[in-house]
Design an enzyme around this catalytic site. Sequence first.
Site, short mmCIF file in Angstrom:
data_model
loop_
_atom_site.label_atom_id
_atom_site.label_comp_id
_atom_site.label_asym_id
_atom_site.label_seq_id
_atom_site.Cartn_x
_atom_site.Cartn_y
_atom_site.Cartn_z
N LEU A 277 50.65 42.05 42.98
CA LEU A 277 51.14 40.78 42.44
C LEU A 277 50.03 40.16 41.61
O LEU A 277 48.85 40.24 41.97
CB LEU A 277 51.53 39.82 43.57
CG LEU A 277 52.70 40.25 44.47
CD1 LEU A 277 52.90 39.22 45.59
CD2 LEU A 277 53.99 40.41 43.68
N ASP A 278 50.40 39.52 40.50
CA ASP A 278 49.41 38.81 39.70
C ASP A 278 48.71 37.76 40.55
O ASP A 278 49.30 37.22 41.50
CB ASP A 278 50.08 38.12 38.51
CG ASP A 278 50.70 39.11 37.53
OD1 ASP A 278 50.31 40.29 37.56
OD2 ASP A 278 51.56 38.68 36.74
N ARG A 279 47.48 37.46 40.21
CA ARG A 279 46.68 36.52 41.00
C ARG A 279 47.40 35.19 41.27
O ARG A 279 47.39 34.69 42.40
CB ARG A 279 45.34 36.28 40.31
CG ARG A 279 44.43 35.33 41.09
CD ARG A 279 43.03 35.30 40.52
NE ARG A 279 42.18 34.40 41.26
CZ ARG A 279 40.86 34.36 41.15
NH1 ARG A 279 40.24 35.16 40.31
NH2 ARG A 279 40.14 33.52 41.88
N VAL B 42 50.50 34.57 41.55
CA VAL B 42 51.81 34.78 42.19
C VAL B 42 51.63 34.92 43.69
O VAL B 42 50.70 35.58 44.16
CB VAL B 42 52.50 36.03 41.61
CG1 VAL B 42 53.84 36.28 42.29
CG2 VAL B 42 52.68 35.89 40.10
#
Length: 226
Positions: free
Chosen positions: A47-49, A51
């Site tokens: 997951l993107d930071r 998110v």
Amino acid sequence: MIVNKPAGVPSQADKTGAADLMSLLAKAKADSSGKPDTGLMLPVHRLDRPVSGLMVIARTAKIQTELSRQLAGQEEWVKTYHCVVLGCPEPQQGELIDYLVKNERLNLTQISNANRSAARKAILTYLTESTSEDPNGQPLSLFKITLKTGRHHQIRVQLANFGYPIWGDTKYNPSFRKIGGWHSLALCSTGLSFFHPVSHQQMIFSRPLPGYYPFNLFADSSIGSL
């Protein structure tokens, strides 16, 4: 392991040196003497930071390989997200199909045409589950997103191109690019379904909406099912 990643925590160690999810898990699973768990912790996806939400962590390379094989096939995995977007779309549900190209240098993904050699097809479905507005009267919608493909920044760039960018997105939402600084992105991984790599039974996991703003504007909303 199924873990609930907080917003702002990198999935893995990066150049910022900030505490990442893998190191936090090692500390959380420390033994009685306080020694961190040094066993394998291999993320099956990331997951993107900014998110938050559900992630799958394998404890052996064999399990990671099998789950990655399922994920590559897509039909065996269901990944559901919820996000808050600016505006109230019509129609309230639909499918978005785009072709995306990743800019490695800028760590951005851009909409492209299908004929470009580096372009990869991206598909998602959206459903408007609820609407609200911020204190300034800006209309907001709570989207349920089901990914049909898994591309870099896919949800963020596709929704921005659709005209309904995600609240707090400093990369793809023009309103927040101007503000700058840190904002928790209103995007959360709320549901995962896949087949157990050994028993082959279907495994289904879900979590409620985050309690932070602007998700809390939709606190009475049901996040539905996978």
